[in-house]
Motif scaffolding. Structure first.
Motif, mmCIF file in Angstrom:
data_model
loop_
_atom_site.group_PDB
_atom_site.id
_atom_site.type_symbol
_atom_site.label_atom_id
_atom_site.label_comp_id
_atom_site.label_asym_id
_atom_site.label_seq_id
_atom_site.Cartn_x
_atom_site.Cartn_y
_atom_site.Cartn_z
ATOM 1 N N MET A 1 0.831 -1.203 0.000
ATOM 2 C CA MET A 1 0.000 0.000 0.000
ATOM 3 C C MET A 1 0.870 1.260 0.000
ATOM 4 S SD MET A 1 -2.886 -1.298 2.732
ATOM 5 C CE MET A 1 -3.629 0.323 2.896
ATOM 6 N N LEU A 2 1.960 1.225 0.755
ATOM 7 C CA LEU A 2 2.863 2.386 0.776
ATOM 8 C C LEU A 2 3.519 2.607 -0.576
ATOM 9 C CD1 LEU A 2 4.611 1.967 4.264
ATOM 10 C CD2 LEU A 2 2.847 3.614 3.638
ATOM 11 N N SER A 3 3.887 1.509 -1.231
ATOM 12 C CA SER A 3 4.548 1.637 -2.535
ATOM 13 C C SER A 3 3.615 2.196 -3.597
ATOM 14 C CB SER A 3 5.104 0.283 -2.977
ATOM 15 O OG SER A 3 4.047 -0.653 -3.185
ATOM 16 N N GLY B 1 3.848 5.851 -3.539
ATOM 17 C CA GLY B 1 5.188 6.387 -3.713
ATOM 18 C C GLY B 1 6.018 6.493 -2.453
ATOM 19 N N LEU B 2 5.635 5.806 -1.400
ATOM 20 C CA LEU B 2 6.406 5.839 -0.158
ATOM 21 C C LEU B 2 7.247 4.587 -0.028
ATOM 22 C CD1 LEU B 2 3.679 7.169 2.313
ATOM 23 C CD2 LEU B 2 5.487 8.477 1.185
ATOM 24 N N SER B 3 8.371 4.705 0.655
ATOM 25 C CA SER B 3 9.244 3.551 0.859
ATOM 26 C C SER B 3 8.673 2.635 1.934
ATOM 27 C CB SER B 3 10.646 4.013 1.272
ATOM 28 O OG SER B 3 10.590 4.802 2.453
ATOM 29 N N GLY B 4 9.042 1.347 1.848
ATOM 30 C CA GLY B 4 8.545 0.369 2.801
ATOM 31 C C GLY B 4 9.113 0.567 4.196
ATOM 32 N N VAL B 5 8.445 -0.037 5.163
ATOM 33 C CA VAL B 5 8.829 0.067 6.573
ATOM 34 C C VAL B 5 9.111 -1.327 7.114
ATOM 35 C CG1 VAL B 5 8.049 0.747 8.876
ATOM 36 C CG2 VAL B 5 7.455 2.155 6.901
ATOM 37 N N GLN B 6 10.146 -1.448 7.927
ATOM 38 C CA GLN B 6 10.431 -2.709 8.613
ATOM 39 C C GLN B 6 9.565 -2.763 9.879
ATOM 40 O OE1 GLN B 6 12.552 -5.093 7.533
ATOM 41 N NE2 GLN B 6 13.272 -3.942 5.747
ATOM 42 N N TRP B 7 8.313 -3.144 9.691
ATOM 43 C CA TRP B 7 7.318 -3.006 10.752
ATOM 44 C C TRP B 7 7.715 -3.709 12.043
ATOM 45 C CZ3 TRP B 7 3.729 0.524 9.899
ATOM 46 C CH2 TRP B 7 3.394 0.845 8.568
ATOM 47 N N LEU B 8 8.208 -4.936 11.927
ATOM 48 C CA LEU B 8 8.513 -5.723 13.117
ATOM 49 C C LEU B 8 10.004 -5.737 13.458
ATOM 50 C CD1 LEU B 8 6.177 -8.785 12.416
ATOM 51 C CD2 LEU B 8 5.717 -6.812 13.876
ATOM 52 N N LEU B 9 10.805 -5.092 12.646
ATOM 53 C CA LEU B 9 12.251 -5.067 12.871
ATOM 54 C C LEU B 9 12.769 -3.690 13.266
ATOM 55 C CD1 LEU B 9 13.355 -7.270 9.827
ATOM 56 C CD2 LEU B 9 12.965 -7.992 12.189
ATOM 57 N N ASP B 10 11.916 -2.698 13.197
ATOM 58 C CA ASP B 10 12.283 -1.340 13.570
ATOM 59 C C ASP B 10 11.743 -1.045 14.965
ATOM 60 O OD1 ASP B 10 12.641 1.398 13.885
ATOM 61 O OD2 ASP B 10 12.289 1.817 11.767
ATOM 62 N N PRO B 11 12.612 -0.673 15.929
ATOM 63 C CA PRO B 11 12.132 -0.403 17.291
ATOM 64 C C PRO B 11 11.084 0.699 17.355
ATOM 65 C CG PRO B 11 14.534 -0.579 17.251
ATOM 66 C CD PRO B 11 14.080 -0.576 15.823
ATOM 67 N N ASP B 12 11.069 1.592 16.372
ATOM 68 C CA ASP B 12 10.090 2.679 16.382
ATOM 69 C C ASP B 12 8.696 2.233 15.959
ATOM 70 O OD1 ASP B 12 12.049 4.483 17.164
ATOM 71 O OD2 ASP B 12 12.600 4.960 15.092
ATOM 72 N N TYR B 13 8.598 1.097 15.273
ATOM 73 C CA TYR B 13 7.305 0.633 14.753
ATOM 74 C C TYR B 13 6.846 -0.702 15.346
ATOM 75 C CZ TYR B 13 7.870 4.190 11.117
ATOM 76 O OH TYR B 13 8.024 5.380 10.439
ATOM 77 N N ALA B 14 7.747 -1.446 15.973
ATOM 78 C CA ALA B 14 7.421 -2.808 16.396
ATOM 79 C C ALA B 14 6.284 -2.832 17.412
ATOM 80 C CB ALA B 14 8.670 -3.481 16.975
ATOM 81 N N LEU B 15 6.362 -1.988 18.450
ATOM 82 C CA LEU B 15 5.322 -2.001 19.478
ATOM 83 C C LEU B 15 3.985 -1.541 18.907
ATOM 84 C CD1 LEU B 15 4.929 -2.610 22.493
ATOM 85 C CD2 LEU B 15 5.295 -0.189 22.950
ATOM 86 N N LEU B 16 4.001 -0.561 18.029
ATOM 87 C CA LEU B 16 2.761 -0.113 17.389
ATOM 88 C C LEU B 16 2.166 -1.211 16.519
ATOM 89 C CD1 LEU B 16 3.742 3.525 16.350
ATOM 90 C CD2 LEU B 16 1.992 2.884 18.012
ATOM 91 N N SER B 17 3.031 -1.980 15.854
ATOM 92 C CA SER B 17 2.552 -3.066 14.999
ATOM 93 C C SER B 17 1.869 -4.147 15.821
ATOM 94 C CB SER B 17 3.716 -3.662 14.199
ATOM 95 O OG SER B 17 4.344 -2.679 13.405
ATOM 96 N N VAL B 18 2.486 -4.525 16.943
ATOM 97 C CA VAL B 18 1.871 -5.534 17.812
ATOM 98 C C VAL B 18 0.577 -4.991 18.418
ATOM 99 C CG1 VAL B 18 2.210 -6.966 19.849
ATOM 100 C CG2 VAL B 18 4.118 -6.548 18.314
ATOM 101 N N ALA B 19 0.563 -3.701 18.750
ATOM 102 C CA ALA B 19 -0.654 -3.094 19.296
ATOM 103 C C ALA B 19 -1.785 -3.127 18.272
ATOM 104 C CB ALA B 19 -0.371 -1.661 19.733
ATOM 105 N N LEU B 20 -1.463 -2.852 16.998
ATOM 106 C CA LEU B 20 -2.480 -2.898 15.942
ATOM 107 C C LEU B 20 -3.062 -4.298 15.804
ATOM 108 C CD1 LEU B 20 -3.912 -1.391 13.626
ATOM 109 C CD2 LEU B 20 -1.996 -2.025 12.136
#
Length: 308
Positions: free
Chosen positions: A153-155, A158-177
């Motif tokens: 969906m990001l691509s 035109g946005l770059s992909g995110v390391q959802w579960l490997l990035d400390p800034d996004y991992a907790l939000l991903s599990v929360a979602l």
């Protein structure tokens, strides 16, 4: 005085006392199976956990040395435990308010008398039928950086992909979602049941009076739904503190301990590091945290609950 103190009870009072004791005995006999189950699977583990928290144990969990408050003082001074506590409270903050708000919104929509609304009710409640393991695997593929739907969906925009579960800034939000999605079905069903128990004549009177839908929501729906909302908020809050399965499958407490909530930290200390004393102390602190938060919730929020 002695004669009055030792004076036997009248026959009628004796019969009443005997009848009361017999009723109490029958009542205890009926609840005895429940008491045995609670004692075996709830009270004994809790007492055993408190006991072990004051000991240093071997790899089998057997206490070998009494250390008093040492396990607790070590935890309170540990930066790792501080990070676990921070991750736990952030996770609760990310999941409880948005989850309850989403379930309430869906329940309000599904409570409308529209054609085909039963299909949507089934869809909204369907997450109840999905196990934690199955839901976690589904979302694991959705978070995949190469083939996951979110990066696709990001691509497309035109946005770059995110390391959802490997990035400390996004991992907790991903599990929360993921957790919000999993808990929505249960909260939705309970709230929908609460909405359907509200007397419809109140809405008819409001429409005759010409008040707006927002006014009806604020003055009729939410006050009469407040006991159900209070129940859902309390249960969701306690469940959020106890979340384990999706964290174990999605992130295993990483990356960089960003999702290492207290429950997962207890699991690692007990079954990976074989430090049962520290794990027990963490469990006691978690119990106290949940107890205090729940009591505060009853103290502050129950005043706004309308039971009639």
């Amino acid at each position: 005085m002695t004669e009055l103190a030792t004076k036997p009870l009248p026959p009628r009072k004796k019969r009443l006392r005997a009848k009361g004791l017999a009723s109490f005995g029958y009542g205890m006999l009926y609840v005895l199976p429940s008491l045995l189950l609670f004692g075996l699977f709830l009270f004994y583990p809790m007492i055993r956990t408190i006991y072990l928290s004051f000991f240093r144990s071997d790899t089998q969990g057997n206490p070998i040395e009494f250390v008093g408050w040492e396990n607790f003082s070590h935890l309170l001074q540990s930066s790792i435990f501080h990070e676990s506590a921070k991750a736990t409270f952030l996770f609760v903050l990310y999941t409880v308010p948005p989850g309850v708000l989403l379930a309430l919104t869906l329940a309000l929509l599904a409570n409308q008398k529209l054609k085909g609304i039963n299909m949507f009710r089934t869809m909204f409640a369907s997450t109840m039928g999905v196990s934690v393991a199955a839901a976690s695997v589904i979302w694991l593929f959705m978070f995949n950086p190469a083939i996951g739907v979110f990066n696709k969906m990001l691509s497309t925009v035109g946005l770059s992909g995110v390391q959802w579960l490997l990035d400390p800034d996004y991992a907790l939000l991903s599990v929360a979602l993921t957790t919000i999605w999993m808990n929505t079905g249960f909260a939705f069903l309970i709230l929908l049941g609460g909405l359907q128990n509200i007397d419809r004549s109140l809405y008819e009177s409001a429409r005759i009076a010409g008040v707006s839908d927002f006014y009806q929501l604020r003055k009729i729906t939410l006050p009469l739904l407040s006991p159900t909302l209070f129940f859902i908020t309390t249960v969701t809050l306690i469940n959020a503190f106890q979340t384990f399965g999706q964290i174990d499958i999605l992130t295993s407490g990483g990356p960089m301990d960003s999702t290492n909530v207290i429950v997962y930290s207890i699991y690692k200390d007990a079954f990976r590091n074989f430090n049962v004393g520290s794990a027990s102390a963490q469990a006691v602190l978690l119990f106290l945290a949940v107890f205090i938060v729940t009591m505060l919730q009853f103290k502050l929020l129950e005043k706004k609950v309308h039971y009639q």
